[in-house]
Design a protein around this motif. Structure first.
Motif, PDB file in Angstrom:
ATOM      1  N   ILE A  32      27.046  38.178  60.101  1.00 42.26           N
ATOM      2  CA  ILE A  32      26.972  39.095  58.965  1.00 42.26           C
ATOM      3  C   ILE A  32      28.357  39.609  58.605  1.00 42.26           C
ATOM      4  O   ILE A  32      28.751  39.610  57.434  1.00 42.26           O
ATOM      5  N   SER A  33      29.137  40.010  59.587  1.00 44.63           N
ATOM      6  CA  SER A  33      30.471  40.517  59.294  1.00 44.63           C
ATOM      7  C   SER A  33      31.383  39.396  58.803  1.00 44.63           C
ATOM      8  O   SER A  33      32.222  39.614  57.925  1.00 44.63           O
ATOM      9  N   GLU A  34      31.218  38.180  59.329  1.00 47.65           N
ATOM     10  CA  GLU A  34      32.022  37.062  58.867  1.00 47.65           C
ATOM     11  C   GLU A  34      31.681  36.702  57.429  1.00 47.65           C
ATOM     12  O   GLU A  34      32.578  36.396  56.633  1.00 47.65           O
ATOM     13  N   LEU A  35      30.401  36.735  57.084  1.00 48.32           N
ATOM     14  CA  LEU A  35      30.009  36.428  55.710  1.00 48.32           C
ATOM     15  C   LEU A  35      30.509  37.492  54.746  1.00 48.32           C
ATOM     16  O   LEU A  35      30.920  37.181  53.621  1.00 48.32           O
ATOM     17  N   ALA A  36      30.514  38.749  55.165  1.00 44.89           N
ATOM     18  CA  ALA A  36      31.040  39.813  54.307  1.00 44.89           C
ATOM     19  C   ALA A  36      32.539  39.629  54.101  1.00 44.89           C
ATOM     20  O   ALA A  36      33.054  39.806  52.994  1.00 44.89           O
ATOM     21  N   GLY A  37      33.239  39.239  55.138  1.00 42.98           N
ATOM     22  CA  GLY A  37      34.674  38.985  55.012  1.00 42.98           C
ATOM     23  C   GLY A  37      34.945  37.808  54.094  1.00 42.98           C
ATOM     24  O   GLY A  37      35.896  37.822  53.304  1.00 42.98           O
ATOM     25  N   TYR A  38      34.116  36.777  54.184  1.00 42.81           N
ATOM     26  CA  TYR A  38      34.280  35.618  53.304  1.00 42.81           C
ATOM     27  C   TYR A  38      34.004  35.995  51.861  1.00 42.81           C
ATOM     28  O   TYR A  38      34.700  35.520  50.944  1.00 42.81           O
ATOM     29  N   ALA A  39      33.031  36.867  51.609  1.00 44.48           N
ATOM     30  CA  ALA A  39      32.743  37.317  50.248  1.00 44.48           C
ATOM     31  C   ALA A  39      33.928  38.107  49.690  1.00 44.48           C
ATOM     32  O   ALA A  39      34.296  37.941  48.515  1.00 44.48           O
ATOM     33  N   ARG A  40      34.538  38.956  50.520  1.00 46.04           N
ATOM     34  CA  ARG A  40      35.729  39.688  50.071  1.00 46.04           C
ATOM     35  C   ARG A  40      36.875  38.731  49.772  1.00 46.04           C
ATOM     36  O   ARG A  40      37.614  38.908  48.799  1.00 46.04           O
ATOM     37  N   PHE A  41      37.019  37.688  50.576  1.00 41.54           N
ATOM     38  CA  PHE A  41      38.059  36.690  50.356  1.00 41.54           C
ATOM     39  C   PHE A  41      37.843  35.975  49.027  1.00 41.54           C
ATOM     40  O   PHE A  41      38.780  35.788  48.247  1.00 41.54           O
ATOM     41  N   ARG A  42      36.593  35.558  48.759  1.00 39.53           N
ATOM     42  CA  ARG A  42      36.296  34.870  47.494  1.00 39.53           C
ATOM     43  C   ARG A  42      36.584  35.774  46.316  1.00 39.53           C
ATOM     44  O   ARG A  42      37.113  35.339  45.291  1.00 39.53           O
ATOM     45  N   GLU A  43      36.209  37.051  46.430  1.00 39.79           N
ATOM     46  CA  GLU A  43      36.459  37.999  45.351  1.00 39.79           C
ATOM     47  C   GLU A  43      37.959  38.166  45.117  1.00 39.79           C
ATOM     48  O   GLU A  43      38.425  38.170  43.981  1.00 39.79           O
ATOM     49  N   ALA A  44      38.716  38.269  46.191  1.00 39.49           N
ATOM     50  CA  ALA A  44      40.167  38.420  46.066  1.00 39.49           C
ATOM     51  C   ALA A  44      40.787  37.178  45.434  1.00 39.49           C
ATOM     52  O   ALA A  44      41.685  37.282  44.587  1.00 39.49           O
ATOM     53  N   MET A  45      40.317  36.013  45.823  1.00 39.03           N
ATOM     54  CA  MET A  45      40.867  34.783  45.249  1.00 39.03           C
ATOM     55  C   MET A  45      40.487  34.674  43.774  1.00 39.03           C
ATOM     56  O   MET A  45      41.280  34.202  42.961  1.00 39.03           O
ATOM     57  N   GLY A  46      39.285  35.106  43.427  1.00 40.42           N
ATOM     58  CA  GLY A  46      38.880  35.101  42.016  1.00 40.42           C
ATOM     59  C   GLY A  46      39.736  36.050  41.206  1.00 40.42           C
ATOM     60  O   GLY A  46      40.144  35.730  40.086  1.00 40.42           O
ATOM     61  N   ASN A  47      40.029  37.223  41.754  1.00 43.05           N
ATOM     62  CA  ASN A  47      40.890  38.177  41.060  1.00 43.05           C
ATOM     63  C   ASN A  47      42.296  37.622  40.896  1.00 43.05           C
ATOM     64  O   ASN A  47      42.935  37.813  39.865  1.00 43.05           O
ATOM     65  N   ALA A  48      42.780  36.905  41.898  1.00 46.14           N
ATOM     66  CA  ALA A  48      44.120  36.318  41.821  1.00 46.14           C
ATOM     67  C   ALA A  48      44.170  35.234  40.743  1.00 46.14           C
ATOM     68  O   ALA A  48      45.141  35.137  39.995  1.00 46.14           O
ATOM     69  N   GLU A  49      43.114  34.429  40.655  1.00 46.08           N
ATOM     70  CA  GLU A  49      43.073  33.379  39.633  1.00 46.08           C
ATOM     71  C   GLU A  49      42.989  33.995  38.237  1.00 46.08           C
ATOM     72  O   GLU A  49      43.619  33.497  37.302  1.00 46.08           O
ATOM     73  N   GLN A  50      42.221  35.073  38.089  1.00 45.10           N
ATOM     74  CA  GLN A  50      42.123  35.732  36.784  1.00 45.10           C
ATOM     75  C   GLN A  50      43.464  36.328  36.389  1.00 45.10           C
ATOM     76  O   GLN A  50      43.876  36.231  35.227  1.00 45.10           O
ATOM     77  N   ALA A  51      44.157  36.937  37.330  1.00 42.56           N
ATOM     78  CA  ALA A  51      45.463  37.517  37.044  1.00 42.56           C
ATOM     79  C   ALA A  51      46.459  36.425  36.674  1.00 42.56           C
ATOM     80  O   ALA A  51      47.277  36.591  35.759  1.00 42.56           O
ATOM     81  N   LYS A  52      46.387  35.300  37.340  1.00 49.74           N
ATOM     82  CA  LYS A  52      47.272  34.181  37.050  1.00 49.74           C
ATOM     83  C   LYS A  52      46.981  33.625  35.654  1.00 49.74           C
ATOM     84  O   LYS A  52      47.907  33.333  34.895  1.00 49.74           O
ATOM     85  N   ALA A  53      45.703  33.512  35.307  1.00 49.22           N
ATOM     86  CA  ALA A  53      45.338  33.016  33.979  1.00 49.22           C
ATOM     87  C   ALA A  53      45.800  33.989  32.892  1.00 49.22           C
ATOM     88  O   ALA A  53      46.289  33.573  31.838  1.00 49.22           O
ATOM     89  N   LYS A  54      45.664  35.285  33.151  1.00 46.50           N
ATOM     90  CA  LYS A  54      46.133  36.281  32.178  1.00 46.50           C
ATOM     91  C   LYS A  54      47.643  36.201  32.014  1.00 46.50           C
ATOM     92  O   LYS A  54      48.158  36.297  30.906  1.00 46.50           O
TER      93      LYS A  54
END
Length: 65
Positions: A33-55
């Motif tokens: 459960i804690s590993e999956l939550a960490g992976y979800a935070r990682f995906r969210e952070a990577m998505g935010n980084a890609e959006q910032a890069k696209a902007k």
């Protein structure tokens, strides 16, 4: 007496097998459960980084025009 010592070997092996079996069958869902939550935070952070890069690319492209 020596025969009793030889009979203790399978007894200790059975006790060891029981301990190992109970350890191998333990419930490990809490760690997942804690590993999956960490992976979800990682995906969210990577998505935010890609959006910032696209902007940033869109912004730099509009300045060049």
């Amino acid at each position: 007496m020596a025969s009793l010592v030889w009979l203790l070997i399978p007894l200790f092996a059975a006790i060891g097998a029981g301990i190992w079996g109970s350890w191998a069958a333990r419930d490990r869902t809490q760690g997942d459960i804690s590993e999956l939550a960490g992976y979800a935070r990682f995906r969210e952070a990577m998505g935010n980084a890609e959006q910032a890069k696209a902007k940033a690319q869109a912004h730099s492209g509009s300045d060049a025009v």
